[in-house]
Motif scaffolding. Structure first.
Motif: not given
Length: 191
Positions: A131-132, A186
């Motif tokens: 995940s970011a 992101e």
């Protein structure tokens, strides 16, 4: 020396502080089949991907600490040269990929375009695997000099991960301090 050992020793251990982060990413790439280091002719691709990881960490450092990202196509040439592989193989690798702009006769530009393209592919793969917010935590923990009573050197990936897990509140505060860096991650970590 086999390619796998060379990548770990020459590329990932070049900056000892980042070694566990590189190892964590690379082992996830291997598990996913994204890098294949035991097939002949795969050396150039592996070197491009390993340097792309360095490039992404360098870009993170630039965005957080305003230090120049010094990773470039010259690193690819140097690492391949250490393996006895010439620049022409790196150029051929770029020319064989239709997604890399090689229209210009300038080999330097072909290699720069190749590194840019592979860095985008590597960034996409990293974001597929992590995940970011986790990536921000990992990158920050590997690059920041936390003020402590001792110098923290991570012995292995597990110790690195334990450090990240035990410092989530601190790392969340840094995310709040650097929202544009989290946004960069992101949005795909475009270099």
């Amino acid at each position: 020396m086999d390619l796998e050992s060379y990548i770990h020793q020459a590329i990932f251990e070049e900056n000892e502080k980042h070694t566990q982060l590189y190892e964590m990413i690379w082992s996830n790439f291997e598990e996913d089949g994204f890098v294949v280091t035991d097939e002949p002719g795969n050396e150039v691709d592996c070197i491009f991907k390993a340097v792309a990881i360095q490039n992404l960490i360098g870009e993170f450092i630039y965005r957080v600490y305003d230090e120049v990202n010094e990773t470039g196509y010259e690193d690819i040439i140097r690492y391949l040269g250490n393996l006895g592989i010439g620049e022409e193989s790196a150029v051929a690798y770029c020319e064989s990929n239709p997604n890399i702009d090689t229209d210009d006769g300038d080999n330097e530009l072909k290699l720069k375009n190749g590194l840019d393209y592979i860095t985008e592919i590597v960034a996409d793969k990293i974001l597929e695997l992590f995940s970011a917010t986790d990536l921000f935590d990992y990158f920050f923990a590997a690059t920041y000099d936390f003020e402590q009573d001792f110098t923290f050197a991570f012995e292995d990936v597990d110790e690195f991960m334990a450090f990240v897990d035990s410092n989530t509140e601190r790392l969340d505060a840094y995310k709040d301090e650097y929202p544009s860096v989290l946004s960069w991650i992101e949005s795909g970590m475009i270099v």
